[in-house]
Design a protein around this motif. Structure first.
Motif, PDB file in Angstrom:
ATOM      1  N   MET A 110       9.761  -0.586  13.336  1.00  0.00           N
ATOM      2  CA  MET A 110      10.754  -0.087  12.376  1.00  0.00           C
ATOM      3  C   MET A 110      10.019   0.784  11.364  1.00  0.00           C
ATOM      4  O   MET A 110       9.050   0.351  10.747  1.00  0.00           O
ATOM      5  CB  MET A 110      11.471  -1.243  11.685  1.00  0.00           C
ATOM      6  N   GLU A 111      10.480   2.019  11.196  1.00  0.00           N
ATOM      7  CA  GLU A 111       9.827   2.977  10.303  1.00  0.00           C
ATOM      8  C   GLU A 111      10.397   2.834   8.892  1.00  0.00           C
ATOM      9  O   GLU A 111      11.528   3.233   8.624  1.00  0.00           O
ATOM     10  CB  GLU A 111      10.019   4.402  10.824  1.00  0.00           C
ATOM     11  N   LEU A 112       9.585   2.257   8.010  1.00  0.00           N
ATOM     12  CA  LEU A 112      10.014   2.060   6.634  1.00  0.00           C
ATOM     13  C   LEU A 112       9.618   3.267   5.787  1.00  0.00           C
ATOM     14  O   LEU A 112       8.545   3.838   5.989  1.00  0.00           O
ATOM     15  CB  LEU A 112       9.378   0.789   6.065  1.00  0.00           C
ATOM     16  N   PRO A 113      10.442   3.672   4.841  1.00  0.00           N
ATOM     17  CA  PRO A 113      10.184   4.910   4.094  1.00  0.00           C
ATOM     18  C   PRO A 113       8.993   4.800   3.149  1.00  0.00           C
ATOM     19  O   PRO A 113       8.673   3.730   2.630  1.00  0.00           O
ATOM     20  CB  PRO A 113      11.490   5.129   3.321  1.00  0.00           C
ATOM     21  N   LEU A 114       8.365   5.946   2.935  1.00  0.00           N
ATOM     22  CA  LEU A 114       7.242   6.061   2.012  1.00  0.00           C
ATOM     23  C   LEU A 114       7.746   5.919   0.566  1.00  0.00           C
ATOM     24  O   LEU A 114       8.917   6.112   0.287  1.00  0.00           O
ATOM     25  CB  LEU A 114       6.571   7.421   2.213  1.00  0.00           C
ATOM     26  N   LYS A 115       6.813   5.580  -0.339  1.00  0.00           N
ATOM     27  CA  LYS A 115       7.092   5.482  -1.782  1.00  0.00           C
ATOM     28  C   LYS A 115       8.019   4.320  -2.129  1.00  0.00           C
ATOM     29  O   LYS A 115       8.705   4.341  -3.156  1.00  0.00           O
ATOM     30  CB  LYS A 115       7.671   6.799  -2.326  1.00  0.00           C
ATOM     31  N   ARG A 116       8.050   3.333  -1.254  1.00  0.00           N
ATOM     32  CA  ARG A 116       8.757   2.092  -1.550  1.00  0.00           C
ATOM     33  C   ARG A 116       7.893   0.936  -1.092  1.00  0.00           C
ATOM     34  O   ARG A 116       7.110   1.067  -0.154  1.00  0.00           O
ATOM     35  CB  ARG A 116      10.113   2.037  -0.835  1.00  0.00           C
ATOM     36  N   ASN A 117       8.030  -0.209  -1.747  1.00  0.00           N
ATOM     37  CA  ASN A 117       7.268  -1.380  -1.298  1.00  0.00           C
ATOM     38  C   ASN A 117       8.133  -2.609  -1.074  1.00  0.00           C
ATOM     39  O   ASN A 117       7.659  -3.626  -0.608  1.00  0.00           O
ATOM     40  CB  ASN A 117       6.149  -1.728  -2.294  1.00  0.00           C
ATOM     41  N   SER A 118       9.414  -2.499  -1.389  1.00  0.00           N
ATOM     42  CA  SER A 118      10.311  -3.626  -1.217  1.00  0.00           C
ATOM     43  C   SER A 118      11.515  -3.196  -0.381  1.00  0.00           C
ATOM     44  O   SER A 118      12.166  -2.197  -0.696  1.00  0.00           O
ATOM     45  CB  SER A 118      10.783  -4.137  -2.589  1.00  0.00           C
ATOM     46  N   PRO A 140       0.822  -1.224   0.000  1.00  0.00           N
ATOM     47  CA  PRO A 140       0.000   0.000   0.000  1.00  0.00           C
ATOM     48  C   PRO A 140       0.856   1.274   0.000  1.00  0.00           C
ATOM     49  O   PRO A 140       1.999   1.276   0.471  1.00  0.00           O
ATOM     50  CB  PRO A 140      -0.787  -0.119   1.314  1.00  0.00           C
ATOM     51  N   VAL A 141       0.294   2.360  -0.551  1.00  0.00           N
ATOM     52  CA  VAL A 141       1.032   3.624  -0.623  1.00  0.00           C
ATOM     53  C   VAL A 141       0.892   4.349   0.715  1.00  0.00           C
ATOM     54  O   VAL A 141       0.258   5.402   0.837  1.00  0.00           O
ATOM     55  CB  VAL A 141       0.517   4.499  -1.782  1.00  0.00           C
ATOM     56  N   LEU A 142       1.466   3.760   1.729  1.00  0.00           N
ATOM     57  CA  LEU A 142       1.439   4.300   3.093  1.00  0.00           C
ATOM     58  C   LEU A 142       2.805   4.068   3.724  1.00  0.00           C
ATOM     59  O   LEU A 142       3.509   3.116   3.376  1.00  0.00           O
ATOM     60  CB  LEU A 142       0.366   3.601   3.941  1.00  0.00           C
ATOM     61  N   GLN A 143       3.178   4.925   4.655  1.00  0.00           N
ATOM     62  CA  GLN A 143       4.420   4.707   5.401  1.00  0.00           C
ATOM     63  C   GLN A 143       4.146   3.635   6.445  1.00  0.00           C
ATOM     64  O   GLN A 143       3.215   3.750   7.245  1.00  0.00           O
ATOM     65  CB  GLN A 143       4.890   6.003   6.058  1.00  0.00           C
ATOM     66  N   TYR A 144       4.973   2.599   6.439  1.00  0.00           N
ATOM     67  CA  TYR A 144       4.668   1.432   7.266  1.00  0.00           C
ATOM     68  C   TYR A 144       5.569   1.370   8.496  1.00  0.00           C
ATOM     69  O   TYR A 144       6.783   1.585   8.414  1.00  0.00           O
ATOM     70  CB  TYR A 144       4.836   0.155   6.445  1.00  0.00           C
TER      71      TYR A 144
END
Length: 402
Positions: free
Chosen positions: A376-384, A335-339
């Motif tokens: 863990m804060e994963l960056p937005l605009k990435r999915n992998s 999804p296009v969300l910061q995870y």
């Protein structure tokens, strides 16, 4: 929709100093020290013996004397005895003040004592050994504890050592936790087949207790009039209101409307993140801040740690360091969300902090939190995301410790 970065800036723009208070040092554990502490005398205040044994003048040993007559025994806290002849010694205990006429302590293990004579059994004796010199740690009026730090057991010890009975600490905000919903019952009640027990409010309270805040708790039913009245009351009594649930767009989500009607200005609603997308944040004209979190347990917990605790630490001016960890497995999020990924932290043999993903069953899976240490804060605009990449982590404990 507000980004995580924008939401963070908006929340931190509302940091506030709630003043100071003086409290008894024994009750200060976990509070934030405002004043620096200074030594009221030299540390140590005298030449302190660090081994049980005998005190001699080293020149006597240097000149070949190996047997010394014991003329007195001195315990810690006693007035010093003095030798009058190089062949004399004082039997002395750890913590005692060193006699002025001596300058070296030889431990019992290196002695043979018989009929009041102490004979040295080793040649490995050096001048000044086993003595903690006066003022070597700190001199009088030296700073021994800096301000703007969380008071630890070690700092409690320092306060006692310098005679600081009362400590000036940061005043804490008055906080109330409001839970809502007819589908939740109290912990000692038996829920029906379609109800659950309240837990989010206790989670929030427990997290705040780690900051020494003893928050009040109230529960409101799914009733618009009662919701408005309770919020109005809390706006007059507290500095911070934390709500859990009722901020989405359901038919019975009355909280956003009640906040608007009571004069709370919305600063943002909905953040481009998962979990916790419906997060609502606002401020009343009297300065009261409102953190309104989604009702799902993981969403509440993440938003509390990522935003509210960060705001609190900034308001208390706590020195802290951002923590990063190495992703220990590949991970995909589409999804296009910061995870904010739940992870278990560990340390490898190279001293690297590793974060292993612990996937659950969504933001309602509160049981999954027990097996994790951080988000863990994963960056937005990435999915992998690839094993070995480094990202920030938000620990479940204050100050980013784990």
């Amino acid at each position: 929709m507000t980004t995580v970065e924008e939401a963070t800036k908006i929340v931190l723009a509302e940091t506030k100093d709630y003043g100071t208070e003086s409290i008894y040092f024994e009750n200060a554990l976990g509070r934030v020290l405002v004043e620096g502490l200074k030594a009221d005398r030299d540390f140590p205040p005298y030449n302190r013996v660090t081994m049980d044994g005998i005190a001699i003048n080293f020149d006597a040993f240097k000149n070949g004397i190996r047997s010394f007559k014991i003329i007195a025994t001195q315990a810690a806290g006693e007035t010093t005895f003095e030798i009058n002849d190089p062949s004399e010694c004082i039997e002395i205990m750890t913590g005692a003040a060193l006699p002025c006429t001596t300058n070296t302590v030889i431990r019992y293990e290196d002695l043979e004592i018989k009929d009041g004579i102490a004979t040295v059994k080793t040649e490995a004796v050096s001048k000044g050994q086993s003595i903690h010199l006066k003022g070597i740690d700190k001199h009088k009026d030296d700073l021994v504890a800096a301000a703007s730090q969380v008071i630890t057991p070690a700092l409690i010890s320092i306060a006692a050592s310098v005679g600081k009975r009362d400590l000036l600490v940061k005043q804490l905000p008055k906080v109330v936790i409001i839970s809502s919903g007819d589908e939740v019952v109290d912990v000692d009640e038996m829920p029906n087949a379609f109800q659950i027990r309240r837990s989010n409010n206790y989670t929030i309270k427990a997290v705040l207790q780690q900051y020494c805040i003893n928050a009040d708790m109230i529960h409101i039913p799914d009733d618009s009039a009662i919701t408005k009245q309770q919020i109005e009351n809390c706006l007059q009594q507290y500095d911070v209101i934390i709500l859990s649930g009722g901020v989405s767009e359901g038919k019975f989500d009355y909280i956003p409307k009640a906040l608007e009607e009571t004069g709370v200005k919305k600063l943002f609603h909905k953040v481009q993140q998962r979990p916790g997308k419906p997060f609502w944040f606002g401020k009343h004209g009297n300065g009261v801040l409102v953190f309104a979190f989604p009702g799902n347990p993981v969403s509440t917990f993440m938003c509390l740690r990522r935003y509210c605790c960060l705001w609190l630490e900034e308001s208390l001016n706590v020195s802290k360091q951002k923590i990063y960890a190495v992703l220990d497995e590949d991970y995909v999020f589409t999804p296009v969300l910061q995870y904010f990924l739940q992870v278990k932290l560990s340390m490898n043999e190279r001293g690297q902090l590793l974060a292993k993903p612990i996937t659950g069953n969504g933001s309602g899976d509160f049981a999954n939190l027990i097996d994790t240490d951080a988000f863990m804060e994963l960056p937005l605009k990435r999915n992998s995301f690839t094993k070995g990449e480094v990202f920030p982590v938000w620990s479940f404990t204050p100050g980013g410790q784990w």
